[in-house]
Each structure stands twice: as C-alpha cells, then as structure tokens.
Design an enzyme around this catalytic site. Structure first.
Site, mmCIF file in Angstrom:
data_model
loop_
_atom_site.group_PDB
_atom_site.id
_atom_site.type_symbol
_atom_site.label_atom_id
_atom_site.label_comp_id
_atom_site.label_asym_id
_atom_site.label_seq_id
_atom_site.Cartn_x
_atom_site.Cartn_y
_atom_site.Cartn_z
ATOM 1 N N ALA A 45 27.436 -1.548 33.861
ATOM 2 C CA ALA A 45 25.984 -1.697 33.821
ATOM 3 C C ALA A 45 25.306 -0.506 34.482
ATOM 4 O O ALA A 45 25.762 -0.007 35.498
ATOM 5 C CB ALA A 45 25.589 -2.977 34.539
ATOM 6 N N TYR A 96 -4.926 2.230 -12.444
ATOM 7 C CA TYR A 96 -5.833 2.418 -11.314
ATOM 8 C C TYR A 96 -5.021 2.586 -10.038
ATOM 9 O O TYR A 96 -4.095 1.811 -9.778
ATOM 10 C CB TYR A 96 -6.757 1.191 -11.162
ATOM 11 C CG TYR A 96 -7.844 1.097 -12.205
ATOM 12 C CD1 TYR A 96 -7.787 1.819 -13.389
ATOM 13 C CD2 TYR A 96 -8.946 0.282 -12.000
ATOM 14 C CE1 TYR A 96 -8.792 1.730 -14.340
ATOM 15 C CE2 TYR A 96 -9.968 0.184 -12.940
ATOM 16 C CZ TYR A 96 -9.882 0.905 -14.116
ATOM 17 O OH TYR A 96 -10.868 0.816 -15.039
ATOM 18 N N GLY A 97 -5.398 3.587 -9.249
ATOM 19 C CA GLY A 97 -4.677 3.858 -7.998
ATOM 20 C C GLY A 97 -4.769 2.743 -6.986
ATOM 21 O O GLY A 97 -3.978 2.684 -6.045
ATOM 22 N N SER A 107 29.794 0.562 37.487
ATOM 23 C CA SER A 107 28.352 0.380 37.309
ATOM 24 C C SER A 107 27.549 1.446 38.046
ATOM 25 O O SER A 107 27.987 1.983 39.061
ATOM 26 C CB SER A 107 27.935 -0.989 37.840
ATOM 27 O OG SER A 107 28.535 -1.979 37.040
ATOM 28 N N THR A 119 -15.616 5.296 -14.257
ATOM 29 C CA THR A 119 -14.237 5.302 -14.763
ATOM 30 C C THR A 119 -14.136 5.983 -16.131
ATOM 31 O O THR A 119 -13.128 6.639 -16.429
ATOM 32 C CB THR A 119 -13.699 3.862 -14.850
ATOM 33 O OG1 THR A 119 -14.669 3.028 -15.506
ATOM 34 C CG2 THR A 119 -13.429 3.282 -13.470
ATOM 35 N N ARG A 136 -15.711 0.214 0.640
ATOM 36 C CA ARG A 136 -15.500 -1.069 1.307
ATOM 37 C C ARG A 136 -14.313 -1.062 2.268
ATOM 38 O O ARG A 136 -14.148 -1.967 3.066
ATOM 39 C CB ARG A 136 -15.347 -2.183 0.259
ATOM 40 C CG ARG A 136 -16.654 -2.546 -0.426
ATOM 41 C CD ARG A 136 -16.445 -3.379 -1.660
ATOM 42 N NE ARG A 136 -16.018 -2.580 -2.810
ATOM 43 C CZ ARG A 136 -15.698 -3.092 -4.000
ATOM 44 N NH1 ARG A 136 -15.752 -4.395 -4.199
ATOM 45 N NH2 ARG A 136 -15.327 -2.294 -4.987
ATOM 46 N N TYR A 159 20.507 16.053 29.499
ATOM 47 C CA TYR A 159 19.462 17.055 29.301
ATOM 48 C C TYR A 159 19.178 17.738 30.627
ATOM 49 O O TYR A 159 18.877 17.084 31.635
ATOM 50 C CB TYR A 159 18.201 16.335 28.778
ATOM 51 C CG TYR A 159 17.064 17.232 28.415
ATOM 52 C CD1 TYR A 159 17.256 18.338 27.588
ATOM 53 C CD2 TYR A 159 15.772 16.966 28.871
ATOM 54 C CE1 TYR A 159 16.187 19.159 27.228
ATOM 55 C CE2 TYR A 159 14.699 17.771 28.517
ATOM 56 C CZ TYR A 159 14.909 18.869 27.709
ATOM 57 O OH TYR A 159 13.855 19.670 27.353
ATOM 58 N N LYS A 196 21.889 7.556 21.551
ATOM 59 C CA LYS A 196 21.387 8.588 20.651
ATOM 60 C C LYS A 196 22.518 9.569 20.405
ATOM 61 O O LYS A 196 23.183 9.976 21.366
ATOM 62 C CB LYS A 196 20.190 9.298 21.302
ATOM 63 C CG LYS A 196 19.515 10.295 20.411
ATOM 64 C CD LYS A 196 19.102 11.567 21.164
ATOM 65 C CE LYS A 196 20.287 12.428 21.503
ATOM 66 N NZ LYS A 196 20.018 13.731 22.068
ATOM 67 N N LYS A 252 -8.877 5.657 -0.198
ATOM 68 C CA LYS A 252 -8.433 4.284 -0.466
ATOM 69 C C LYS A 252 -7.050 4.230 -1.102
ATOM 70 O O LYS A 252 -6.217 3.403 -0.706
ATOM 71 C CB LYS A 252 -9.441 3.561 -1.366
ATOM 72 C CG LYS A 252 -8.948 2.193 -1.818
ATOM 73 C CD LYS A 252 -10.020 1.323 -2.391
ATOM 74 C CE LYS A 252 -10.308 1.656 -3.831
ATOM 75 N NZ LYS A 252 -11.105 0.581 -4.479
HETATM 76 C C1 UD1 Z 1 -13.197 -1.698 -12.579
HETATM 77 C C2 UD1 Z 1 -13.579 -2.112 -14.000
HETATM 78 C C3 UD1 Z 1 -13.686 -3.638 -14.078
HETATM 79 C C4 UD1 Z 1 -12.368 -4.245 -13.660
HETATM 80 C C5 UD1 Z 1 -11.971 -3.754 -12.261
HETATM 81 C C6 UD1 Z 1 -10.576 -4.216 -11.946
HETATM 82 C C7 UD1 Z 1 -14.974 -0.336 -14.963
HETATM 83 C C8 UD1 Z 1 -16.345 0.109 -15.281
HETATM 84 N N1 UD1 Z 1 -14.846 -1.513 -14.362
HETATM 85 O O1 UD1 Z 1 -14.239 -2.083 -11.677
HETATM 86 O O2 UD1 Z 1 -13.986 -4.035 -15.408
HETATM 87 O O3 UD1 Z 1 -12.472 -5.646 -13.661
HETATM 88 O O4 UD1 Z 1 -11.958 -2.307 -12.212
HETATM 89 O O5 UD1 Z 1 -10.142 -3.808 -10.661
HETATM 90 O O6 UD1 Z 1 -14.035 0.374 -15.245
HETATM 91 N N2 UD1 Z 1 -12.511 5.821 -10.140
HETATM 92 C C9 UD1 Z 1 -12.466 7.174 -10.380
HETATM 93 N N3 UD1 Z 1 -13.631 7.825 -10.667
HETATM 94 C C10 UD1 Z 1 -14.831 7.216 -10.711
HETATM 95 C C11 UD1 Z 1 -14.876 5.818 -10.461
HETATM 96 C C12 UD1 Z 1 -13.694 5.150 -10.164
HETATM 97 O O7 UD1 Z 1 -11.402 7.790 -10.352
HETATM 98 O O8 UD1 Z 1 -15.826 7.904 -10.981
HETATM 99 C C13 UD1 Z 1 -11.253 5.109 -9.858
HETATM 100 C C14 UD1 Z 1 -11.182 4.475 -8.466
HETATM 101 O O9 UD1 Z 1 -10.553 5.344 -7.536
HETATM 102 C C15 UD1 Z 1 -10.320 3.240 -8.713
HETATM 103 C C16 UD1 Z 1 -10.588 2.894 -10.177
HETATM 104 O O10 UD1 Z 1 -11.135 4.046 -10.780
HETATM 105 O O11 UD1 Z 1 -8.947 3.529 -8.556
HETATM 106 C C17 UD1 Z 1 -11.549 1.709 -10.336
HETATM 107 O O12 UD1 Z 1 -12.790 2.004 -9.740
HETATM 108 P P1 UD1 Z 1 -13.613 0.914 -8.975
HETATM 109 O O13 UD1 Z 1 -14.890 1.520 -8.522
HETATM 110 O O14 UD1 Z 1 -12.766 0.256 -7.965
HETATM 111 O O15 UD1 Z 1 -13.944 -0.095 -10.192
HETATM 112 P P2 UD1 Z 1 -14.311 -1.616 -10.116
HETATM 113 O O16 UD1 Z 1 -15.739 -1.759 -9.722
HETATM 114 O O17 UD1 Z 1 -13.293 -2.306 -9.309
HETATM 115 CA CA CA Z 2 -11.463 -1.673 -7.877
#
Ligand code: UD1
Ligand code: CA
Length: 455
Positions: free
Chosen positions: A380, A104-105, A405, A83, A18, A387, A351, A25
């Site tokens: 001024a 989560y990142g 000036s 996840t 997205r 250089y 500088k 991301k």
């Molecule tokens: C997830 C949660 C949801 C929660 C939401 C909050 C699950 C199934 N759902 O949904 O309940 O409300 O976060 O923001 O966990 N990622 C991986 N590997 C993967 C998939 C995702 O590393 O295979 C990482 C993504 O980079 C991200 C995080 O996990 O940082 C969350 O993934 P994302 O797809 O954004 O989950 P949501 O649909 O937001």
């Molecule tokens: Ca998310």
C-alpha cells in the site's frame, strides 16, 4: 436509381438561435460527436457520388470540425435566406441526371435504410414524412385521397385547419436534379418568414400534375431535429437507448439499459455484464464474461475474457491479457497492460505500466513508466518517483519481488528478482535479487522522556 449518380446535399448553414450557444448548432454533440458527423456518416453509407455541405453561420467552426474531407464539396451560404436558397447554391455543381437527397445537419438519427427507401422511390420528388400527435413546429403535409402530396405548408403560414394536420415534414427529400433545378428557380419569398422555402417545390410538382410521394417513417424518432438544448438531450436519450438495444441483442446483460452510455464503438463477446451508470468511449472491446461494475468510465480499452472492473473505475487506453480484477476506484491511464490473474485495487493510478501475471497492487499506489514482473506484491502507498522535473524515468520490479508499504522507488531504479523492500523505504539504487533492502532511520526509544506540561 442505380443508373443515376446520387448527390447528397447536407444543410448546415442555419444559425440555430434557440440553442443560445456560441457553438454552431450542427456541431452540438450527440454521443460525444457533432450531430453533423452522424449525418455525414449516414450520408456516406449510401455511397453517394458527392456530398455537398452547405455551411454559413459560424462557418469556420464547421469547416474545422469536419476532418474527413475526401468526398465533400463545400458550398458557402453567406446569408441564410432559407432552405430553398441553401439547396439552390449546391445545385449548379450537380449533374442533370443525378438523384438528389437533401439532409439536415440537425436531424442526426435518421437511418441509412430509411433513406435508401426514399431515394429509390420512382417519383421525381419524394418527401420523408412522419405522423406526430403534437405536430407543433413542423411543416404540415397536405395530401390527397391516395396519399400523394399536394403541398407542404410551414406552421407560420398554415391555416387553423392545416395546423390540425398530424402528418409532418421531416425536411428530408429526394428529387431528380433536372426537375429540382426548375422548381428551385421558381421559389419566391412571399411567405411569413420572407425566405425561400425548399418545401414550396411540392406545390409546384402537384401543379404540374405529378404530385410527390410521401415516404412514411414509421419510427418518428428518426426524423426528430434538435433546435434547442432540451430537444438535443431528448435525441441523446433516444440514441443511447437504441445503442443499448443493439448491445442487448448481441447478448450484453444490462442491469439498467437506461443508465448506460456509449460514445464510440463497442465490440463484445459472450456473457458480458454491465452495471448501472457505465460510460464506454472511443473503441472498447469487452471479451467473454467481462463484468463492469457501476459508475465506471472505460475509454479506448481492450479487456480480455474474464476481466472484472469493480465500481468507480476510470480506464483509458488499457489492455488486459487475461482474467484479472480492477478496482474499485482505480484510475488506469494510457499504456497500462495487465496480465492474467493480476489485481489492481482501490486508489491505484497507473500510466505506461505493465503488470505481470498474478501480481498485486492493492491500495493507494502510483506506478508510472514501470515494468512489474510476475508474482509481485506492491504494498500500500508505493510510489514510483518517475519524473525528475525534466524527464520521465523507468522503474523495473522483477518477478517475485515484495515491496513494503509506503515505499518510494526513485527512478531510474530496479528492484531485483525475489527482492524485499522494507516498508517506508526510499529506494534510489538497485535493490539486489533475493535480498532485503531497507532505507529508513533506525527506530530508537528515549527512555524516561516526559511530555511538556502546560504551565
Ligand atoms: C424545416 C422545414 C419544415 C420541416 C422541419 C423539420 C423548410 C422551409 N421547413 O423547418 O417543413 O418540418 O425543417 O425539421 O424547409 N438551413 C440552411 N440555410 C438556411 C436555412 C436553414 O442551411 O438559410 C439549414 C439549417 O442549418 C438546418 C436546416 O436547414 O440544418 C433546417 O433549417 P431550420 O431553420 O431548422 O428549419 P425548420 O424551421 O426546422
Ligand atoms: Ca430544424
């Protein structure tokens, strides 16, 4: 939990469709740094035994962006199968007696204190949840009468009744490693997205008669994620607002805290005043009574007590040593040092230049690689020609000198103590102490000369 080592798993392998970007991301900037860097900072503040970073999509970008590697164990998730799958890949290198925290990142605003409360919960499994009026997009938290978690249901799998639930899952959880290993091994892909959902561990804990607890995050903003550019911009505003709040608590007076941005660290003295649309970057130190005018950007600079920066200035790598005036419209570059009571005016660029006490560079000048003494007046349009196309050379302007000036000082060159340079001069050799030096054609008048007239 003090006797259990803390292992943090950071999920950063997802694609982030997205965002519609070629950049991963989790590397999208928040306050000028990747979101992931904020998450890692917060993780480190908890002093974990190890941080397991699950990376995958655009993995080389992510690896290149994380430079402080000391405590990081890299876990490659080649295919993003959910996840739960991501967590399963990190678990083999985590000991059974560990407490695991999953972050989560793309959820960068969560605070250390909030995570501490979650990690320190007694239960073997606890989720960080929050209450949202519009829960759209989040997993819904199904709880029993006393608030324990029966299950977490993803929106795409939820019934209409479940979708009406306003208690949502942040995604962040804490669990005992031994139990988590078993639950993760039992995950299945029979859901709307065909993925291994981490969130399915909650129903398992409930089935075993030990439902997970919910740690309620009172400030929902802490657990907001950035899935698209609009949400990212929203996180940026929330973050900036909280930075401004902290600085105001330290005594800084903002004309409008909503029109102020910090991308780095700021240290402030007393009675600092900041006008609108000011950006501070890197490490910025503002002494007592410093005033920053509107539309200015200040980066990696230390401004002594009483320094006044007027509007529209751009300062990078500047040190002032006492009260002085800068701008409006000054561009001061790295290596600029300004002594007390000096004045740098409009359209002046410097500088690698030191300006001595009480000296004035009022208008339209360029000073590069220059040492300007005390009580100097730089007229001024004065330019140091530092250089020669191959190398940079130094210019020295001694105490008390007056540079007329529109003069060009061709470096290396020295203007002596109390020397005067006539306006419009091109100075290529030393101008001696106390004397007037001028290098320009003598003015002549051609008497009786007539302009040509049209035929
Ligand atoms: C997830 C949660 C949801 C929660 C939401 C909050 C699950 C199934 N759902 O949904 O309940 O409300 O976060 O923001 O966990 N990622 C991986 N590997 C993967 C998939 C995702 O590393 O295979 C990482 C993504 O980079 C991200 C995080 O996990 O940082 C969350 O993934 P994302 O797809 O954004 O989950 P949501 O649909 O937001
Ligand atoms: Ca998310």
């Amino acid at each position: 939990m003090a006797d259990h080592p803390l292992h943090v798993i950071v999920l950063a392998a997802g694609e982030g469709k997205r965002m519609k970007s070629a950049r991963a991301k989790v590397l999208m900037p928040l306050a000028g740094r990747p979101m992931l860097a904020h998450v890692l900072d917060t993780a480190r503040a908890l002093q974990p035994a190890r941080i397991h970073l699950v990376y995958g999509h655009l993995g080389e970008q992510v690896q290149a962006a994380v430079t402080d590697l000391g405590d990081i164990a890299w876990t490659l998730q080649a295919q993003q199968r959910g996840t739960g799958h991501a967590v399963s890949l990190a678990l083999p290198s985590i000991p059974d007696d560990a407490r695991v925290l999953v972050l989560y990142g793309d959820v960068p605003l969560v605070r250390e204190q909030t995570l501490r409360r979650l990690v320190e919960r007694e239960e073997s499994l606890a989720a960080l949840v929050t209450q949202l009026d519009t829960p759209y997009g989040y997993g819904r938290v199904v709880r029993d009468g006393i608030g324990r978690i029966r299950a977490i249901v993803e929106e795409k799998d939820a019934t209409p009744e479940q979708r009406a639930i306003t208690c949502v899952n942040s995604g962040i959880l804490a669990a005992d490693a031994r139990r988590l290993r078993v639950w993760i091994a039992n995950l299945r892909t029979d859901n709307a997205q065909g993925e291994l959902y981490l969130t399915d561990v909650f129903a398992q804990a409930d089935d075993e008669g030990e439902p997970a607890s919910a740690e309620m995050c009172v400030n929902p903003q802490e657990v907001f994620g950035a899935n698209d550019p609009w949400q990212l911009a929203g996180l940026e505003r929330m973050h900036q607002r909280s930075r401004a709040t902290q600085l105001a608590a330290a005594g800084v007076r903002f004309v409008d805290p909503m029109r102020f941005d910090v991308r780095g660290d700021v240290r402030v003295g007393r009675d600092v005043e900041i006008d609108i649309d000011v950006i501070l970057e890197g490490l910025v130190e503002l002494g007592d009574d410093v005033r920053i005018g509107p539309y200015s950007r200040i980066r990696n600079s230390t401004l002594a007590a009483g320094t006044v920066v007027h509007s529209h200035c751009n300062l990078d790598g500047v040190v002032t040593h006492g009260p002085c005036h800068i701008g409006p419209f000054a561009r001061l570059r790295p290596g600029t040092e300004i002594a007390a009571d000096a004045h740098i005016g409009n359209f002046v660029e410097t500088k690698q230049t030191r300006i001595g006490a009480r000296s004035k560079v009022g208008h339209l000048s360029y000073l590069g690689d220059a040492q300007v003494g005390e009580d100097v007046n730089v007229g001024a349009g004065t330019i140091t020609c530092n250089y020669d196309g191959a190398q940079k050379h130094a210019t020295v302007i001694d105490d008390g000198a007056f540079v007329g000036s529109n003069s060009s000082l061709v470096a290396p060159v020295r203007v002596g103590k109390d020397a005067t340079i006539g306006a419009g001069s091109v100075i290529t050799r030393e101008a001696p102490d106390g004397e007037l030096t001028v290098s320009r054609a003598k003015q002549t008048t051609v008497e009786g000369w007539k302009r040509p007239s049209k035929p």
